[in-house]
Scaffold this motif. Structure first.
Motif, mmCIF file in Angstrom:
data_model
loop_
_atom_site.group_PDB
_atom_site.id
_atom_site.type_symbol
_atom_site.label_atom_id
_atom_site.label_comp_id
_atom_site.label_asym_id
_atom_site.label_seq_id
_atom_site.Cartn_x
_atom_site.Cartn_y
_atom_site.Cartn_z
ATOM 1 N N GLU A 158 27.814 36.071 32.684
ATOM 2 C CA GLU A 158 28.839 35.448 33.518
ATOM 3 C C GLU A 158 28.304 35.130 34.916
ATOM 4 N N ASP A 159 27.265 35.839 35.339
ATOM 5 C CA ASP A 159 26.731 35.668 36.691
ATOM 6 C C ASP A 159 25.660 34.586 36.792
ATOM 7 N N ARG A 206 28.459 40.492 29.746
ATOM 8 C CA ARG A 206 29.020 40.540 31.096
ATOM 9 C C ARG A 206 28.026 39.964 32.105
ATOM 10 N N LEU A 207 26.754 40.226 31.883
ATOM 11 C CA LEU A 207 25.738 39.736 32.806
ATOM 12 C C LEU A 207 25.633 38.213 32.791
ATOM 13 N N LYS A 248 37.835 28.999 35.846
ATOM 14 C CA LYS A 248 36.372 28.833 35.854
ATOM 15 C C LYS A 248 35.911 28.001 34.667
#
Length: 334
Positions: A39-40, A36-37, A230
């Motif tokens: 993605e940033d 999840r991290l 995206k």
């Protein structure tokens, strides 16, 4: 006493099993949080130590290396090879997820990314395979290897198996082939069939078509129909960086593609074949045949994903690579 002893042993086994399960669960939850991290992290911002390797014909190849946190003898070097009109940012998510766990080598293929331009006559799969061998010799001369290739990168790995089966047998312990084919591609690929008339045109005509149709073509052909916008944007940004001559120079290689005889050589490695069910460039039938003809290979079809599966289903591709890397490390410890 015997009953009590058996109960204690049983309790101990249960405790160990529960502890192992808890550890595995914790590791998986940590991995999910990490995914999840990533993605940033801005696309195109991930870089490592830059190396330059000179090809046989003098083309300078751009290579980046991410070192492992623990460089034990059993820790493999993961060599990642991108596809046609792409560059090493293809592995944006997988690189972030694997950093520190293994040594990672990423290469921009000749004429792609930051690498030097090759002549059209030297834009062939044998040239790409020779480049890959030289990169391995220069930056990963010892230790186990895991080769990961997407599309033309996968073909490059298969060509290396054809040209240097000894290297593959002795050092390649794992292979992940993503959205790729060993042959019969022009006849069965909707994308390559539709591109044929365009690529017979002049370079200015192709330039014009790319300027005015870039995103719509990427949205239709590069990702699955339900992919997040995206990921289409990422693919369009990367493919848009490729120079038009790359499209023209390498297209003939797909018509000549026939690497089925090389596939048994990959059977000595732990091999996974990954493909999206909506891949229009290298349709799933090609992945199925690869898995059938590579001894012991495992097939993973990802429902709804397109050709740029490394973006839109990056967790699945990362998991496939991690599984192979973990297997190689475990085998190295035995």
């Amino acid at each position: 006493m015997r009953g009590r002893t058996r109960a204690l042993i049983g309790s101990g086994v249960a405790f160990v099993a529960a502890g192992a399960a808890a550890t595995l669960f914790s590791e998986r939850m940590s991995a999910r949080r990490h995914l999840r991290l990533v993605e940033d992290v801005p696309f195109g911002s991930v870089h490592g130590e830059t190396r330059w390797v000179t090809a046989r014909d003098g083309v300078r190849l751009h290579v980046e290396v991410d070192e492992a946190d623990d460089a034990g003898a059993e820790v493999p070097t993961v060599v990642m090879v991108h596809g046609w009109t792409c560059d090493l940012d293809t592995w944006h998510y997988q690189r972030l997820a694997l950093r520190g766990r293994a040594r990672i080598v990423l290469v921009d293929l000749r004429s792609h990314g930051a690498s030097g331009r090759a002549k059209a006559s030297r834009s062939t799969l044998p040239d790409l395979a020779d480049d890959l061998a030289r990169v391995i010799e220069a930056v990963a001369p010892t230790g186990p290897l895991v080769l990961v290739g997407h599309s033309m990168g996968g073909m490059t790995i298969m060509q290396l198996a054809a040209d240097d089966p000894v290297l593959v047998k002795e050092r390649v312990k794992g292979v992940v082939l993503v959205g790729t084919s060993a042959g019969d591609l022009l006849r069965t690929s909707p994308v390559l069939r539709q591109l044929r008339p365009l690529l017979r045109a002049t370079t200015p005509a192709v330039d014009w078509a790319r300027r005015f149709n870039s995103y719509s073509v990427t949205r239709r052909w590069a990702v699955g129909p339900q992919a997040d916008e995206k990921y289409a944007d990422m693919a369009d940004q990367m493919i848009g960086r490729a120079r038009t001559h790359v499209m023209l120079d390498f297209y003939p290689a797909f018509g000549e593609l026939d690497l089925y005889d090389a596939l048994p050589a990959l059977g000595t490695a732990e091999t996974v074949v990954v493909c999206g069910t909506e891949d229009l460039l290298t349709p799933p039938r090609h992945a199925r045949r690869l898995a059938e003809e590579i001894p012991g290979a495992r097939l993973e079809l990802v429902d709804g994903a397109g050709h740029m599966i490394m973006f839109e289903e990056h967790e699945r591709v990362t998991e496939a690579i991690e599984t192979v890397v973990d297997h190689v490390i475990e085998e190295g410890r035995r």
